[in-house]
Design a protein around this motif. Sequence first.
Motif, PDB file in Angstrom:
ATOM      1  N   ALA A 103       4.659  36.016 -49.047  1.00 42.30           N
ATOM      2  CA  ALA A 103       5.245  35.450 -50.271  1.00 42.30           C
ATOM      3  C   ALA A 103       5.597  36.560 -51.256  1.00 42.30           C
ATOM      4  O   ALA A 103       6.555  36.450 -52.017  1.00 42.30           O
ATOM      5  N   TRP A 104       4.794  37.620 -51.229  1.00 43.68           N
ATOM      6  CA  TRP A 104       5.068  38.756 -52.117  1.00 43.68           C
ATOM      7  C   TRP A 104       6.313  39.500 -51.652  1.00 43.68           C
ATOM      8  O   TRP A 104       7.237  39.754 -52.423  1.00 43.68           O
ATOM      9  N   THR A 105       6.318  39.853 -50.371  1.00 44.93           N
ATOM     10  CA  THR A 105       7.380  40.750 -49.885  1.00 44.93           C
ATOM     11  C   THR A 105       8.721  40.038 -49.703  1.00 44.93           C
ATOM     12  O   THR A 105       9.715  40.684 -49.388  1.00 44.93           O
ATOM     13  N   GLU A 106       8.746  38.726 -49.929  1.00 45.49           N
ATOM     14  CA  GLU A 106      10.058  38.070 -49.934  1.00 45.49           C
ATOM     15  C   GLU A 106      10.910  38.569 -51.091  1.00 45.49           C
ATOM     16  O   GLU A 106      12.129  38.577 -51.026  1.00 45.49           O
ATOM     17  N   SER A 115       0.873  35.518 -57.822  1.00 44.38           N
ATOM     18  CA  SER A 115       2.075  36.172 -57.286  1.00 44.38           C
ATOM     19  C   SER A 115       2.382  35.752 -55.847  1.00 44.38           C
ATOM     20  O   SER A 115       3.530  35.817 -55.417  1.00 44.38           O
ATOM     21  N   VAL A 116       1.362  35.339 -55.114  1.00 43.25           N
ATOM     22  CA  VAL A 116       1.626  34.864 -53.752  1.00 43.25           C
ATOM     23  C   VAL A 116       1.524  33.338 -53.638  1.00 43.25           C
ATOM     24  O   VAL A 116       2.270  32.708 -52.894  1.00 43.25           O
ATOM     25  N   ARG A 152      12.753  47.159 -54.522  1.00 46.49           N
ATOM     26  CA  ARG A 152      13.515  46.254 -53.673  1.00 46.49           C
ATOM     27  C   ARG A 152      14.978  46.191 -54.125  1.00 46.49           C
ATOM     28  O   ARG A 152      15.892  46.133 -53.307  1.00 46.49           O
ATOM     29  N   GLY A 183       4.740  32.150 -55.318  1.00 45.50           N
ATOM     30  CA  GLY A 183       5.684  33.261 -55.090  1.00 45.50           C
ATOM     31  C   GLY A 183       7.072  33.007 -55.660  1.00 45.50           C
ATOM     32  O   GLY A 183       7.693  33.904 -56.241  1.00 45.50           O
TER      33      GLY A 183
END
Lengths: 476, 238
Positions: A447-450, B178-179, B221, B182
């Motif tokens: 969910a974070w790295t999305e 945060s997760v 990112r 998300g």
Amino acid sequence: MPMKIGTENFKERVDSGIQNDFMRAAVSGAQERLHGRRLAAAEELGNWEEWRSHGEEIRQHVLENLDYYLDQLAENVVKLGGHVFFAETAEDANTYIKEVIQKKNGKKVVKSKSMVTEEINLNAALEEVGCEVLETDLGEYILQIDEHDPPSHIVAPALHKNKEQIRDVFKEKLGYTKTENPDELTAHVREILREKFLHADIGITGCNFAVAETGSISLVTNEGNADLVTSLPKTQITVMGMERVVPTYEELEVLVSLLTRSAVGQRLTSYITVLTGPKQVHEVDGPEEFHLVIVDNGRSKILGTEFQSVLQCIRCAACVNVCPVYRHVGGHAYGSIYSGPIGAVLSPLLGGYEDYKELPYASSLCAACTDACPVKIPLHELLLRHRQVIVEKEGKAPISEKLAMKAFGLGAASPMLYKFGSKIAPSAMSPFTTGTSISKGPGPLKAWTESREFPAPNKERFRDWFKSRDKEGEKS
Amino acid sequence: MKVTLFSTCLVDMFQSNVGKATVEVLERLGCVIDFPESQVCCGQPAYNSGYVNEAKEPMKRMIETFKDAEYIVTPSGSCAAMFKEYPHVFKGDEKWEQKAISIAERTYELSQFIVDVLKIEDVGARLEGTAAYHTSCHMTRLLHVTDAPFTLLKHVKGLEVVPLPGAHNCCGFGGTFSVKMGQISEQMVDEKVMSISGTKADYLIGGDAGCLINIGGRIERKGMPIKSMHLAEVLNSR
């Protein structure tokens, strides 16, 4: 409108909020305007923190002595010739109000803004028995004619709509032909409402605060519609949440000042109306019959619990207006007419965890709400208490999370396990690591790295560096 | 002055440079640093997720670890605020409440310690460029440390701190938020990154590793030319 709104699940509601660009622009614009205004209005008093403490003290005192003040209020309303009904449930309240209206052979009902009548779904109950119910607050009116679109904000119910959208609703529903200029939109509605006020036989209001000592009710508005609702129809019914009482006018003044400054950044709103009982012999206007309906609907169950402070709320929405989560998802995502931080605390208490179990987690615990609250409700702490209840008593937390937290408890509590875990972390994460960051994480990291890179664990932990440095120091 | 460093688990594992910078800055200011090896995590991830009992174990461990420290200093507003919360967590617990109060009273966030205890405003740092400073929520709203970071940054030679619009808005980290949330967290961090990028600052500076990993991760990112730095690293730049 009952308290619960919509049929979508939480994730779907959040998704549709995030994808609604119009709503998000309207909400973030409103938040920014209100933020500055609220701070300026608070600053102006010079000792805002003292005002807040005083407000908190008044609300806590009332809650500690609620039975006494409600009794005093009821006694004084009856002395003035009014009627008082204590409604334990929404259904009790609606049944009583229907009976009053039927006895009067009433058909045409005008209402001023009231969240508690939304909560008990009064409009639907009255329409079922053949009443024509008209919302006269502009925001509520817009929502009512737009196929009963639910409110998305406790003070500004139509906050999620911009003026162009409102113009389109008017075009479709009212045959409106003018522009999106707010003055023109308002003037058009005013024409319609004036006529309705003149022919209404029942007026229904909410209540910002009731004054126990005098048996009065107060209404805080900017449109003056509440004054027409309470002066033209022969019968007035006021519906209040049981916690909305103050001892005397002195406390009323403090709370109204906190309310208007916190809600809209105004010293006072355009109309602050205090009404005391039905029309008396020497008076020239006012309703001939006055009913006060005091609604419990789950509130008394909150008294005496760790959540009692939520009942201090004066419905100013300052917490909503600073909430970064609300800012991005909007009010409808909460699935309750009570949105934002106050809604996330209150909705599970009034409506149960089954429908609202996600709301306490819809917060980064940034505490902006707690800071903004004019009566010092520790909102972010209450959200934490909800999480604790969900985990420990309700058993509604996912099993995977429970296991992870169990492991956390063991791992983080044991220096040996912690050291081992953190030591092997870089190699455990190495399949996912490019350079110094992780772009596609496993498990909860997904969910974070999305949306973000996650740092790869350091090969040399800080503690390793510190230790090696100590050793070097010893050598030299 | 003897300082007992509470590195935080994020710094220990993911941001060791921040820990090193903290040690070097404090030593330069005349402190002797102790790092007790038995320190673990402050318990916040479990505590903030509602797992209070699970969180109590690492909390007790931390109380034991730091019980003899004179000054407990940490490069994190959030973790310092968690230590300050310990007395509430152990309220009514005969064995732990007093110890928790004692730990809380001796805990300082890094900038707060330098400005309020060491009474130093200029640490002799130098960094060329412009920076936006992220006022993290727990540092400002729970710990009430609002001015100290700006006081220190004002004295960093070559550095200009520019105003950050919407500075009061959370970056969307919120630990497990945060997760767990998300999709909402993404919107929050995105808005924060866009505000930072709008200032044209060279650096994003913050006092909490959690926020920096979050904001920095989004900057990376998006491939933006903004370098995120912890306050300790800035103060250690020469």
